[in-house]
Design a protein around this motif. Structure first.
Motif, PDB file in Angstrom:
ATOM      1  N   THR A 136      -3.084  10.427   1.593  1.00 58.72           N
ATOM      2  CA  THR A 136      -3.362  10.239  -0.059  1.00 58.72           C
ATOM      3  C   THR A 136      -1.882  10.850  -0.597  1.00 58.72           C
ATOM      4  OG1 THR A 136      -4.102  12.417  -0.173  1.00 58.72           O
ATOM      5  CG2 THR A 136      -5.591  11.086   0.758  1.00 58.72           C
ATOM      6  N   SER A 137      -0.677  11.055  -0.209  1.00 60.89           N
ATOM      7  CA  SER A 137       0.155  11.373  -1.486  1.00 60.89           C
ATOM      8  C   SER A 137       1.176   9.954  -2.210  1.00 60.89           C
ATOM      9  CB  SER A 137       1.308  12.384  -0.662  1.00 60.89           C
ATOM     10  OG  SER A 137       1.712  11.578  -0.177  1.00 60.89           O
ATOM     11  N   GLY A 138       0.968   9.307  -0.998  1.00 57.80           N
ATOM     12  CA  GLY A 138       1.882   8.110  -2.066  1.00 57.80           C
ATOM     13  C   GLY A 138       3.240   7.481  -1.426  1.00 57.80           C
ATOM     14  N   GLU A 139       3.839   9.243  -0.894  1.00 65.27           N
ATOM     15  CA  GLU A 139       5.094   9.752  -0.824  1.00 65.27           C
ATOM     16  C   GLU A 139       6.288   8.883   0.191  1.00 65.27           C
ATOM     17  OE1 GLU A 139       6.845  11.328  -2.785  1.00 65.27           O
ATOM     18  OE2 GLU A 139       5.559  12.221  -3.741  1.00 65.27           O
ATOM     19  N   GLU A 140       5.090   7.920   1.195  1.00 65.02           N
ATOM     20  CA  GLU A 140       6.362   7.314   2.394  1.00 65.02           C
ATOM     21  C   GLU A 140       5.628   5.505   1.663  1.00 65.02           C
ATOM     22  OE1 GLU A 140       5.397   5.831   6.539  1.00 65.02           O
ATOM     23  OE2 GLU A 140       3.464   6.911   5.994  1.00 65.02           O
ATOM     24  N   GLY A 141       5.016   5.370   0.701  1.00 62.14           N
ATOM     25  CA  GLY A 141       5.265   3.965   0.041  1.00 62.14           C
ATOM     26  C   GLY A 141       6.541   4.247  -0.985  1.00 62.14           C
ATOM     27  N   LEU A 142       6.049   5.040  -1.436  1.00 61.23           N
ATOM     28  CA  LEU A 142       7.202   5.311  -2.835  1.00 61.23           C
ATOM     29  C   LEU A 142       8.523   5.139  -1.751  1.00 61.23           C
ATOM     30  CD1 LEU A 142       4.880   7.735  -5.128  1.00 61.23           C
ATOM     31  CD2 LEU A 142       5.920   5.740  -6.001  1.00 61.23           C
ATOM     32  N   ARG A 143       8.610   5.522  -1.141  1.00 57.43           N
ATOM     33  CA  ARG A 143      10.032   5.791  -0.964  1.00 57.43           C
ATOM     34  C   ARG A 143       9.848   4.497  -0.234  1.00 57.43           C
ATOM     35  NH1 ARG A 143       8.624  10.779   2.103  1.00 57.43           N
ATOM     36  NH2 ARG A 143       7.832   9.705   3.602  1.00 57.43           N
ATOM     37  N   LEU A 144       9.602   3.822   0.431  1.00 58.32           N
ATOM     38  CA  LEU A 144       9.756   2.081   0.754  1.00 58.32           C
ATOM     39  C   LEU A 144       9.845   1.568  -0.348  1.00 58.32           C
ATOM     40  CD1 LEU A 144       9.927  -0.346   2.592  1.00 58.32           C
ATOM     41  CD2 LEU A 144       6.591   0.117   2.700  1.00 58.32           C
ATOM     42  N   LEU A 145       9.019   1.988  -1.752  1.00 56.71           N
ATOM     43  CA  LEU A 145       9.056   0.431  -2.654  1.00 56.71           C
ATOM     44  C   LEU A 145      10.763   1.122  -3.505  1.00 56.71           C
ATOM     45  CD1 LEU A 145       8.419  -0.349  -5.725  1.00 56.71           C
ATOM     46  CD2 LEU A 145       7.141   1.446  -5.944  1.00 56.71           C
ATOM     47  N   ALA A 146      10.860   2.104  -3.105  1.00 52.77           N
ATOM     48  CA  ALA A 146      12.728   2.931  -3.799  1.00 52.77           C
ATOM     49  C   ALA A 146      13.628   2.069  -2.965  1.00 52.77           C
ATOM     50  CB  ALA A 146      13.134   3.871  -3.888  1.00 52.77           C
ATOM     51  N   ASP A 201       1.098  -0.836  -0.060  1.00 46.74           N
ATOM     52  CA  ASP A 201       0.277  -0.304  -0.148  1.00 46.74           C
ATOM     53  C   ASP A 201       0.340   0.870   0.214  1.00 46.74           C
ATOM     54  OD1 ASP A 201      -2.105   1.524   0.016  1.00 46.74           O
ATOM     55  OD2 ASP A 201      -2.513   0.720   1.687  1.00 46.74           O
ATOM     56  N   LEU A 202       0.371   2.306  -0.889  1.00 43.96           N
ATOM     57  CA  LEU A 202       1.106   3.522  -0.407  1.00 43.96           C
ATOM     58  C   LEU A 202       0.222   4.898   0.540  1.00 43.96           C
ATOM     59  CD1 LEU A 202       1.686   3.764  -4.468  1.00 43.96           C
ATOM     60  CD2 LEU A 202       3.095   3.292  -3.309  1.00 43.96           C
ATOM     61  N   ASN A 203       0.221   4.226   1.273  1.00 43.48           N
ATOM     62  CA  ASN A 203      -0.717   4.779   1.824  1.00 43.48           C
ATOM     63  C   ASN A 203      -1.247   4.204   3.066  1.00 43.48           C
ATOM     64  OD1 ASN A 203      -1.058   7.646   0.834  1.00 43.48           O
ATOM     65  ND2 ASN A 203      -2.180   6.613  -0.739  1.00 43.48           N
ATOM     66  N   PHE A 204      -0.198   4.717   4.890  1.00 46.52           N
ATOM     67  CA  PHE A 204      -0.390   3.741   5.847  1.00 46.52           C
ATOM     68  C   PHE A 204      -0.942   4.212   6.253  1.00 46.52           C
ATOM     69  CE2 PHE A 204       4.117   3.348   3.759  1.00 46.52           C
ATOM     70  CZ  PHE A 204       3.567   2.006   3.313  1.00 46.52           C
ATOM     71  N   HIS A 205      -1.601   5.424   6.285  1.00 49.56           N
ATOM     72  CA  HIS A 205      -2.201   6.653   6.976  1.00 49.56           C
ATOM     73  C   HIS A 205      -3.532   6.842   7.199  1.00 49.56           C
ATOM     74  CE1 HIS A 205       0.637   5.923  10.570  1.00 49.56           C
ATOM     75  NE2 HIS A 205       1.586   6.526   9.229  1.00 49.56           N
ATOM     76  N   ALA A 206      -5.012   7.081   7.319  1.00 47.23           N
ATOM     77  CA  ALA A 206      -6.199   7.530   6.133  1.00 47.23           C
ATOM     78  C   ALA A 206      -6.027   9.269   5.967  1.00 47.23           C
ATOM     79  CB  ALA A 206      -7.319   6.667   7.258  1.00 47.23           C
ATOM     80  N   ASP A 207      -5.475   9.548   7.057  1.00 50.35           N
ATOM     81  CA  ASP A 207      -5.116  11.038   6.432  1.00 50.35           C
ATOM     82  C   ASP A 207      -3.948  11.404   5.438  1.00 50.35           C
ATOM     83  OD1 ASP A 207      -3.536  10.849   7.899  1.00 50.35           O
ATOM     84  OD2 ASP A 207      -3.111  12.221   9.474  1.00 50.35           O
ATOM     85  N   VAL A 255       1.505  -3.089  -6.309  1.00 55.01           N
ATOM     86  CA  VAL A 255       0.970  -1.606  -5.470  1.00 55.01           C
ATOM     87  C   VAL A 255      -0.539  -1.498  -5.544  1.00 55.01           C
ATOM     88  CG1 VAL A 255       0.980   0.838  -5.177  1.00 55.01           C
ATOM     89  CG2 VAL A 255       3.178  -0.363  -5.659  1.00 55.01           C
ATOM     90  N   LEU A 256      -1.402  -2.247  -4.470  1.00 56.74           N
ATOM     91  CA  LEU A 256      -1.870  -1.816  -3.423  1.00 56.74           C
ATOM     92  C   LEU A 256      -2.634  -0.793  -3.106  1.00 56.74           C
ATOM     93  CD1 LEU A 256      -4.672  -3.798  -4.063  1.00 56.74           C
ATOM     94  CD2 LEU A 256      -4.221  -4.462  -1.766  1.00 56.74           C
ATOM     95  N   THR A 257      -3.682   0.029  -3.484  1.00 56.65           N
ATOM     96  CA  THR A 257      -4.218   1.286  -2.704  1.00 56.65           C
ATOM     97  C   THR A 257      -5.614   1.509  -3.405  1.00 56.65           C
ATOM     98  OG1 THR A 257      -3.379   3.698  -2.091  1.00 56.65           O
ATOM     99  CG2 THR A 257      -2.878   2.757  -4.177  1.00 56.65           C
ATOM    100  N   GLY A 258      -6.204   2.189  -2.194  1.00 58.64           N
ATOM    101  CA  GLY A 258      -7.560   3.114  -2.837  1.00 58.64           C
ATOM    102  C   GLY A 258      -7.496   4.679  -3.220  1.00 58.64           C
ATOM    103  N   TRP A 259      -5.876   4.825  -3.335  1.00 57.49           N
ATOM    104  CA  TRP A 259      -6.215   6.254  -3.868  1.00 57.49           C
ATOM    105  C   TRP A 259      -4.767   7.060  -4.682  1.00 57.49           C
ATOM    106  CZ3 TRP A 259      -8.192   9.052   0.424  1.00 57.49           C
ATOM    107  CH2 TRP A 259      -9.151   8.601   1.319  1.00 57.49           C
TER     108      TRP A 259
END
Length: 429
Positions: free
Chosen positions: A54-64, A46-52, A77-81
């Motif tokens: 939606t940018s996906g930056e945290e997930g993208l950093r982990l992905l990299a 998931d690219l977002n770990f918190h409900a508030d 990648v699996l995300t609702g945002w």
């Protein structure tokens, strides 16, 4: 991994019902710990770990970071945002695919199976590459030297390439090597196996689709051509494409424009296409199942990969590298081959090519009781029909002489050929 416990639990139920073992992580830190422990074949991220957020930056950093440490691990990648822009960033950063929540179980499992199969294939043909030199191709036999000479000439030229050869010869690896030594080396390298995608989804995968374009199109989706813009698109098993898909591929190759399913506005892309097949496209053309004009567009340069049985001493070179790789992977104290194993490796016709060799060596490393692999550890079962019709005269002569020598020795000892190999495996060096 996903920040919500209920989502992780639902994913686990779906995957475990299919026989997969799963582990969940609620944060990048937990994911890092799990990955450090090893044993994972794929990752749902998931690219977002918190409900508030939606940018996906945290997930993208982990992905990299995961791509850097585990470059061969398929990451879906699996995300609702999700958005088209976020999908492009994730896929270009190294994700294997992109799905939106709420997911469809059938689609999720199809994507996961496809990515796991592709990863297995990449690992098994990995014996072609030298661990000491990324991108270097192992093999000094005349057929491989000829292939590499062609690759060196055409890689910088921005033209389509068609790679042919039997299954397991390393077509995907050669495609990636071409991309790595071309002017597009720093651009996306995107793959699509046309043999693993249902026909109803192929065009959506290639060209993308608009929201509502068909029953299950709940959101817009970017296609592989757009993802590969500026880089290379590798189309494996091109012989499986339907005539309708072939017509659309031909159009893109001719004008560089793609139109998403359900849209009318074309989008310009700059993509170098490398295609591969183990099929006889000439026979498919004669049968009316492949377009001759598409073949002309695809094979500006054609590279025919030799079968492993045609590569002479490369067999033992590749076997040695596969043994080193498998011993390191499984932490086994296996360092070489006994003479009977070397003889068996050289005599076997390898119908499954490099992929089969890699599987055989890995299994032998696990079965070996000493620090040396013996013929019995290889567990080679000679094909019931030798592939003589696919050999040159010299290759057929070599194969028949080797087989005759084994049969003569076995007959002299009053043993069957399989019993002879078993007895040979018990000899101590």
């Amino acid at each position: 991994m996903d920040g919500q416990a209920d989502i992780r639990a639902a994913l686990a139920l779906v995957l475990q019902a299919e026989g997969y073992e799963t582990a969940g992580a609620a944060s990048p830190a937990e994911a890092a710990l799990l990955l450090d422990a090893g044993g994972f074949d794929a990752m749902l991220l998931d690219l977002n770990f918190h409900a508030d957020t939606t940018s996906g930056e945290e997930g993208l950093r982990l992905l990299a970071s995961v791509v850097a440490v585990r470059p061969g691990l398929p990451i879906v990648v699996l995300t609702g945002w999700g958005s088209v822009e976020l999908a492009v960033r994730a896929l270009r950063a190294g994700a294997a695919d992109f799905l939106e929540k709420p997911w469809e179980n059938t689609r999720l499992l199809t994507v996961l199976r496809s990515q796991l199969a592709r990863a297995r294939a990449q690992r098994t043909v990995g014996s072609l590459t030298s661990a000491a030199s990324a991108g270097a191709i192992l093999g000094t036999s005349p057929p491989m030297r000829a292939v590499l000479a062609i690759v060196a000439k055409i890689a910088p030229a921005d033209v389509p390439v068609l790679i042919t050869g039997e299954s397991g010869t390393g077509k995907g690896l050669i495609a990636r090597h071409i991309a790595q030594v071309s002017g597009r080396r720093d651009k996306p390298f995107v793959t699509l196996d046309l043999g693993s995608v249902p026909e109803t989804l192929v065009e959506a995968e290639l060209f993308g689709h608009a929201r509502g374009a068909f029953t299950d199109a709940k959101a817009e989706r970017i296609g592989r051509f757009e993802i590969a813009d500026g880089g290379v698109l590798f189309l494996d098993e091109i012989g499986n494409a339907s005539l309708a898909t072939q017509a659309r591929l031909l159009s893109v190759l001719e004008d560089g424009l793609v139109t998403r399913v359900g849209e009318s506005r074309p989008r310009r892309v700059d993509v170098r296409v490398i295609a591969a097949t183990n099929a006889d496209l000439g026979a498919l053309i004669t049968a009316g199942r492949f377009r001759q004009d598409l073949l002309f567009r695809l094979n500006t340069v054609e590279i025919s990969l030799p079968a492993l049985r045609e590569r002479g001493d490369d067999i033992l070179v590749l076997a040695a590298h596969s043994l080193e790789t498998a011993a390191r992977k499984h932490r086994r104290p296996v360092t070489g081959f006994a003479p009977d194993a070397l003889a068996a490796l050289a005599a076997y016709p390898w119908p499954g090519n490099v992929r089969e060799l890699s599987h055989v060596i890995e299994r032998a490393v696990l079965l070996a009781e000493a620090g040396t692999v013996r013929a019995g550890d290889l567990r080679l079962v000679e094909p019931t029909t030798a592939p003589l019709e696919r050999m040159t005269l010299d290759q057929a002569e070599r194969y028949l002489i080797q087989r005759a020598m084994v049969e003569a020795a076995a007959r002299r000892l009053g043993l069957s050929r399989s019993a002879f190999y078993r007895r040979l495996a018990t000899l101590r060096t």
